[in-house]
Design a protein around this motif. Sequence first.
Motif, PDB file in Angstrom:
ATOM      1  N   ASP A  26      -2.984   5.978  -5.906  1.00 17.20           N
ATOM      2  CA  ASP A  26      -2.284   4.778  -5.443  1.00 17.20           C
ATOM      3  C   ASP A  26      -1.897   4.892  -3.972  1.00 17.20           C
ATOM      4  O   ASP A  26      -1.908   3.900  -3.244  1.00 17.20           O
ATOM      5  N   ARG A  27      -1.575   6.076  -3.524  1.00 15.31           N
ATOM      6  CA  ARG A  27      -1.164   6.297  -2.142  1.00 15.31           C
ATOM      7  C   ARG A  27      -2.328   6.092  -1.161  1.00 15.31           C
ATOM      8  O   ARG A  27      -2.125   5.618  -0.055  1.00 15.31           O
ATOM      9  N   HIS A  28      -3.560   6.447  -1.566  1.00 18.76           N
ATOM     10  CA  HIS A  28      -4.681   6.497  -0.623  1.00 18.76           C
ATOM     11  C   HIS A  28      -5.846   5.560  -0.929  1.00 18.76           C
ATOM     12  O   HIS A  28      -6.741   5.406  -0.094  1.00 18.76           O
ATOM     13  N   PHE A  29      -5.860   4.925  -2.107  1.00 24.16           N
ATOM     14  CA  PHE A  29      -7.012   4.132  -2.542  1.00 24.16           C
ATOM     15  C   PHE A  29      -6.558   2.811  -3.162  1.00 24.16           C
ATOM     16  O   PHE A  29      -5.601   2.779  -3.923  1.00 24.16           O
ATOM     17  N   THR A  30      -7.281   1.738  -2.853  1.00 20.72           N
ATOM     18  CA  THR A  30      -6.948   0.425  -3.398  1.00 20.72           C
ATOM     19  C   THR A  30      -7.295   0.351  -4.885  1.00 20.72           C
ATOM     20  O   THR A  30      -8.101   1.148  -5.384  1.00 20.72           O
ATOM     21  N   PRO A  31      -6.734  -0.629  -5.601  1.00 19.85           N
ATOM     22  CA  PRO A  31      -7.108  -0.814  -7.020  1.00 19.85           C
ATOM     23  C   PRO A  31      -8.593  -1.128  -7.201  1.00 19.85           C
ATOM     24  O   PRO A  31      -9.166  -0.828  -8.245  1.00 19.85           O
ATOM     25  N   ARG A  44     -12.941   2.958  -9.626  1.00 18.84           N
ATOM     26  CA  ARG A  44     -11.686   3.704  -9.498  1.00 18.84           C
ATOM     27  C   ARG A  44     -11.377   4.514 -10.763  1.00 18.84           C
ATOM     28  O   ARG A  44     -10.960   5.660 -10.673  1.00 18.84           O
ATOM     29  N   ALA A  45     -11.599   3.930 -11.932  1.00 15.50           N
ATOM     30  CA  ALA A  45     -11.323   4.652 -13.181  1.00 15.50           C
ATOM     31  C   ALA A  45     -12.203   5.902 -13.291  1.00 15.50           C
ATOM     32  O   ALA A  45     -11.726   6.979 -13.671  1.00 15.50           O
ATOM     33  N   GLY A  46     -13.474   5.779 -12.954  1.00 14.88           N
ATOM     34  CA  GLY A  46     -14.370   6.932 -12.980  1.00 14.88           C
ATOM     35  C   GLY A  46     -13.981   7.975 -11.953  1.00 14.88           C
ATOM     36  O   GLY A  46     -14.077   9.178 -12.194  1.00 14.88           O
ATOM     37  N   PHE A  47     -13.540   7.513 -10.781  1.00 18.61           N
ATOM     38  CA  PHE A  47     -13.080   8.411  -9.725  1.00 18.61           C
ATOM     39  C   PHE A  47     -11.857   9.199 -10.193  1.00 18.61           C
ATOM     40  O   PHE A  47     -11.791  10.422 -10.031  1.00 18.61           O
ATOM     41  N   ILE A  48     -10.881   8.521 -10.800  1.00 13.96           N
ATOM     42  CA  ILE A  48      -9.676   9.204 -11.283  1.00 13.96           C
ATOM     43  C   ILE A  48     -10.028  10.201 -12.383  1.00 13.96           C
ATOM     44  O   ILE A  48      -9.499  11.315 -12.419  1.00 13.96           O
ATOM     45  N   GLU A  49     -10.940   9.838 -13.254  1.00 11.86           N
ATOM     46  CA  GLU A  49     -11.404  10.760 -14.300  1.00 11.86           C
ATOM     47  C   GLU A  49     -12.024  12.008 -13.672  1.00 11.86           C
ATOM     48  O   GLU A  49     -11.765  13.132 -14.102  1.00 11.86           O
ATOM     49  N   ARG A 106      -5.442   1.857   3.206  1.00 11.11           N
ATOM     50  CA  ARG A 106      -5.993   2.715   2.149  1.00 11.11           C
ATOM     51  C   ARG A 106      -7.510   2.556   2.073  1.00 11.11           C
ATOM     52  O   ARG A 106      -8.070   1.552   2.496  1.00 11.11           O
ATOM     53  N   PHE A 107      -8.155   3.570   1.503  1.00  7.79           N
ATOM     54  CA  PHE A 107      -9.604   3.492   1.302  1.00  7.79           C
ATOM     55  C   PHE A 107      -9.927   2.426   0.250  1.00  7.79           C
ATOM     56  O   PHE A 107      -9.321   2.396  -0.816  1.00  7.79           O
ATOM     57  N   ASP A 108     -10.899   1.584   0.576  1.00  9.20           N
ATOM     58  CA  ASP A 108     -11.382   0.571  -0.346  1.00  9.20           C
ATOM     59  C   ASP A 108     -12.761   0.940  -0.883  1.00  9.20           C
ATOM     60  O   ASP A 108     -13.109   0.604  -2.008  1.00  9.20           O
ATOM     61  N   ARG A 109     -13.544   1.635  -0.061  1.00  2.65           N
ATOM     62  CA  ARG A 109     -14.885   2.082  -0.455  1.00  2.65           C
ATOM     63  C   ARG A 109     -15.230   3.312   0.361  1.00  2.65           C
ATOM     64  O   ARG A 109     -14.957   3.367   1.557  1.00  2.65           O
ATOM     65  N   ILE A 110     -15.817   4.301  -0.302  1.00  3.23           N
ATOM     66  CA  ILE A 110     -16.345   5.482   0.384  1.00  3.23           C
ATOM     67  C   ILE A 110     -17.776   5.699  -0.083  1.00  3.23           C
ATOM     68  O   ILE A 110     -18.067   5.602  -1.278  1.00  3.23           O
TER      69      ILE A 110
END
Length: 131
Positions: A26-31, A44-49, A106-110
């Motif tokens: 939440d601090r560094h990446f958008t929803p 985002r869900a896959g990234f958090i996993e 925040r990062f939206d896409r990398i």
Amino acid sequence: MTRTGIAAALNDLIFNRDLTVEEAADRHFTPEYRQRTDGEWADRAGFIEHITHVRAVVADGHVVVHEELYDGSKYADRHTAHITKKDGSTVRMEVYVFADLAPDGRFDRIEETTLMLEGSEADRTIGSARS
């Protein structure tokens, strides 16, 4: 607007155990965050996993940013991640990043490409969304 950078983001995500993965994200990446690593897309869900898996195997480490560029909402860098795993083995990866920043910084896409410098073939999952 306070802009994030890759060192701050990775330090919070992987090494800062005072934050949960979700708090760090939440601090560094958008929803709406999306990431492509070595050709593999993750939402985002896959990234958090994936980051949750990385935290489970990493004991310590640090990130060295070699070059970093901000140009409005665009971000690019080249960095090396130095990882010590809980089993004592080490991983070193050089990473090339191109990103979009949201208006709030925040990062939206990398989109990134990784180069394994030290570690086993199995360690590639640390640097990719394939965990």
